[in-house]
Enzyme design. Structure first.
Site, PDB file in Angstrom:
ATOM      1  N   LYS A  76       0.812  -1.219   0.000  1.00  0.00           N
ATOM      2  CA  LYS A  76       0.000   0.000   0.000  1.00  0.00           C
ATOM      3  C   LYS A  76       0.844   1.267   0.000  1.00  0.00           C
ATOM      4  CE  LYS A  76      -0.597   0.197   5.057  1.00  0.00           C
ATOM      5  NZ  LYS A  76       0.111  -1.045   5.399  1.00  0.00           N
TER       6      LYS A  76
ATOM      7  N   HIS B  71       1.161  -3.975  15.181  1.00  0.00           N
ATOM      8  CA  HIS B  71       1.674  -2.862  14.382  1.00  0.00           C
ATOM      9  C   HIS B  71       1.747  -1.641  15.292  1.00  0.00           C
ATOM     10  CE1 HIS B  71       2.486  -0.155  11.102  1.00  0.00           C
ATOM     11  NE2 HIS B  71       2.243  -1.061  10.181  1.00  0.00           N
TER      12      HIS B  71
ATOM     13  N   GLU C  28       6.473  -5.874   8.385  1.00  0.00           N
ATOM     14  CA  GLU C  28       5.736  -5.278   7.271  1.00  0.00           C
ATOM     15  C   GLU C  28       6.216  -3.846   6.993  1.00  0.00           C
ATOM     16  OE1 GLU C  28       1.705  -5.465   8.608  1.00  0.00           O
ATOM     17  OE2 GLU C  28       1.710  -7.649   8.797  1.00  0.00           O
TER      18      GLU C  28
END
Length: 439
Positions: A90, A218, A288
């Protein structure tokens, strides 16, 4: 002038042997990154005749240094050798960036059917994809099942029932909430299970016969406090112990994103120590990262399409409002969505190229400018006030560094302006050239 961007989306590549055979950070062969990017910017703008060019030929454009991405990967391997990166698509789904990262052996963090499809079309093994979206569309879950993308996250009971119905063989990661107060973009208000609900979720997963294989978190995009990783890893270990009481053996910890180039070494040091203390050596660790890989790799060049003179009645000093051919509805969307503050520098004033010089930078005693985008919306404001030594005019060019993260991926066609700007690819690193087949 024909665009020099490369289209690669439909091509299949062999990602299995190239990286190990490529030269690794041969610093003697590295081109000057600034010089290489500057040459590409200069060559592009010098070939534009604003009096005769076709509509669109003077649009804003990017120069992307693939060598910068390569060096960031080497930096990652040096500081976090235990952690396998799954690039957050993204952040910047540029096809050449994705192809390079695939050649380097990274995995990919995808959040939608389109992102999964892009990666699979490049020939990447679905095992190298994690569908890291805790709240998924039903049809997308079916698509993931049909495509063999087994890794996916969840953080609520409804998602477990959905997965049970459409993909019972999925490999599930329980996403937990974290302290993300120091990050640029906080996710805890939207995603993550609190620790007082994780036992309930694990119990339900067991009752449904689902396969929970990992825990994820996250700490927020662009995290500012490295210690956020310490608490998150400690909480992840708590969930691993809870899962063991339900008969699950969690084999992977996903430490998410939040990494940036500015404080990476400090962040990596805290994360390494936390992993060594709380996560057994046999447990795999993935991450990530997004902006970490691409932010500094992209430079954006914009043309001044209009100018208004503003006279201060008290000092009689002229300042100027200048209007660029890109703005907050385009590649400066990072101002709105990512809390960024892009800094303008002068690329070309009149017939003089200034990239990389002191004269290109803002000057406290210079002429004042306010910089706007091209749309008819007043919110399209890039810079409130900046001063330059040069008197800028229509046709001059500005450039903005560090424009690779959350820029063109969130650009729109508002007011009829394009969201598809040319990207010129260069490489200041021989290893990236070898992987990409560049001359």
């Amino acid at each position: 002038m024909a665009p020099s961007a490369v289209t690669t989306t439909e091509t299949t590549y062999n990602f299995h042997t190239k990286f190990e055979a490529a030269p690794h950070l041969d610093l003697h062969g590295v081109s000057s990154p600034k010089g290489l990017v500057g040459d590409a910017l200069k060559n592009r703008v010098e070939n534009i005749d604003h009096e005769t060019c076709e509509a669109g030929e003077e649009d804003a454009f990017f120069v992307a240094d693939l060598g910068d991405v390569y060096r960031q990967h080497m930096r990652w391997k040096l500081n976090l050798p235990r952690v396998k990166p799954f690039y957050a698509v993204k952040c910047n789904p540029d096809p050449e960036i994705v192809r390079l990262l695939a050649e380097l052996g990274t995995g990919f963090d995808c959040a939608s059917k389109a992102e999964i499809e892009q990666i699979l079309k490049m020939g990447v093994d679905p095992a190298r994809i994690i569908y890291a979206q805790p709240c998924k569309t039903k049809s997308y879950v079916r698509y993931a099942a049909d495509s063999g993308v087994k890794k996916m996250t969840f953080d609520n009971t409804d998602e477990l029932y959905k997965i049970k119905k459409f993909f019972p063989d999925a490999e599930l990661f329980l996403r937990i909430i974290t302290d993300d107060t120091s990050s640029l973009c906080r996710f805890s208000m939207k995603f993550g299970a609190s620790l007082d609900t994780t036992v309930e979720l694990l119990t339900l997963a067991k009752e449904l016969g689902l396969n929970v294989v990992g825990v994820s978190f996250h700490v927020g995009s662009g995290a500012g406090d490295p210690l956020a990783f310490l608490k998150a890893v400690r909480d992840a270990r708590t969930v691993m112990d809870q899962a063991a009481t339900q008969g699950f053996s969690l084999k992977t910890v996903d430490v998410g994103g939040g990494f940036s180039g500015e404080n990476f070494e400090a962040m990596a040091a805290v994360l390494r120590e936390a992993l060594d203390e709380y996560i057994p050596a046999h447990v795999a660790v993935i991450a990530e990262p997004g902006r970490y890989y691409v932010s500094s790799a992209f430079t954006l060049a914009c043309n001044i399409i209009a100018r208004r003179t503003v006279v201060n009645p008290d000092t009689a000093e002229n300042s100027y409002m200048v209007y660029l051919n890109d703005g907050v509805y385009g590649n400066f969307s990072s101002i709105m969505f990512d809390h960024q503050n892009p800094i303008a520098q002068v690329l070309r004033a009149g017939d003089v190229s200034l990239h990389g010089t002191t004269a290109a930078q803002s000057a406290p005693g210079g002429t004042e400018y306010s910089i706007f985008g091209p749309t008819c919306d007043g919110i399209d404001h890039i810079t409130k006030s900046i001063r330059f030594e040069q008197t800028l005019d229509v046709g001059d060019w500005l450039y903005f560094e560090d424009m690779g993260a959350y820029t063109k991926c969130s650009a729109t066609r508002f007011n009829g302006f394009t969201d598809a700007h040319e990207v010129i690819y260069v490489s200041s690193e021989p290893g990236a050239k070898a992987l990409m087949g560049m001359k």
